[in-house]
Design a protein around this motif. Structure first.
Motif, PDB file in Angstrom:
ATOM      1  N   ILE A   1       1.050  -0.893   0.452  1.00 19.99           N
ATOM      2  CA  ILE A   1       0.019  -0.041  -0.371  1.00 19.99           C
ATOM      3  C   ILE A   1       0.991   0.816   0.015  1.00 19.99           C
TER       4      ILE A   1
ATOM      5  N   SER B   1       1.591   3.363   3.818  1.00 17.30           N
ATOM      6  CA  SER B   1       2.404   2.082   4.714  1.00 17.30           C
ATOM      7  C   SER B   1       2.982   1.987   5.470  1.00 17.30           C
TER       8      SER B   1
ATOM      9  N   PHE C   1      -7.943   2.945   0.463  1.00 13.55           N
ATOM     10  CA  PHE C   1      -6.399   2.425   0.374  1.00 13.55           C
ATOM     11  C   PHE C   1      -5.630   2.127  -1.635  1.00 13.55           C
TER      12      PHE C   1
ATOM     13  N   TRP D   1      -2.734   0.225  -3.987  1.00 12.18           N
ATOM     14  CA  TRP D   1      -2.061  -0.745  -3.853  1.00 12.18           C
ATOM     15  C   TRP D   1      -0.995  -0.601  -4.644  1.00 12.18           C
TER      16      TRP D   1
ATOM     17  N   THR E   1      -7.374   0.774  -6.138  1.00 15.75           N
ATOM     18  CA  THR E   1      -8.057   1.316  -4.868  1.00 15.75           C
ATOM     19  C   THR E   1      -9.165   0.498  -4.479  1.00 15.75           C
TER      20      THR E   1
END
Length: 171
Positions: A34, A39, A98, A100, A135
């Motif tokens: 992430i 992250s 979030f 990635w 996302t």
């Protein structure tokens, strides 16, 4: 007789690299984490927190499915499990997006998000490879305050998953 042995050794030495390259490789190194909110891996890669080896390969937190640690049980990435490391905590509302980031894509079973061992969200991957980024809008429900989110990218065609932890302040 000595000349034949020498010739065999030379042929073997010449063929060894060709054979090594043509053999099937073992497990691929991990390929995603992430990036937003930052992250723990992203913070290490950016040099925000001193974290050892993970700085150079934030995408490499891969382990068997079903783990609950930020490091995926990889001892050289154990800094990711240290809740007192000084992680930057991102303020979010009752939901957060979030993102990635992938350095290699894999067919995906699903993505899961956990807080305190409880699954709070799951998104299907339909056994497809994601694009360059993915996302997810995650709803935290009634959770408030500082929480550590464990995000898991479960791969469809292996027994492995990729792990990423994000520290958030909800509310």
């Amino acid at each position: 007789m000595h000349a034949k042995r020498k010739l065999a050794a030379l042929v073997g030495a010449a063929l060894a690299p060709v054979i090594a390259v043509s053999l099937p490789s073992g497990a691929a190194s991990a390929h995603g984490y992430i990036s937003q909110p930052p992250s723990r891996q992203a913070q290490c890669a950016a040099g925000v927190v001193n974290c050892g080896d993970i700085k150079y390969e934030p995408q490499s937190v891969e382990g068997p499915k079903g783990l609950t640690s930020c490091s995926a049980g990889i001892s050289r990435f154990s800094d990711l499990d240290d809740n007192n490391k000084g992680w930057i905590v991102t303020n979010v509302g009752s939901t957060a997006t979030f993102s990635w980031k992938y350095t290699a894509r894999h067919a995906t079973s699903n993505w899961q998000y956990f807080v305190g061992g409880t699954k709070i969200a799951e998104f299907g991957g339909n056994n497809q490879q994601p694009g360059d980024t993915t996302t997810h809008q995650v709803n935290f429900g009634g959770l408030r305050g500082h929480q550590k989110v464990l995000a898991v990218w479960n791969i469809a065609d292996t027994a492995n998953a990729f792990y990423s932890c994000v520290d958030v302040n909800i509310g």
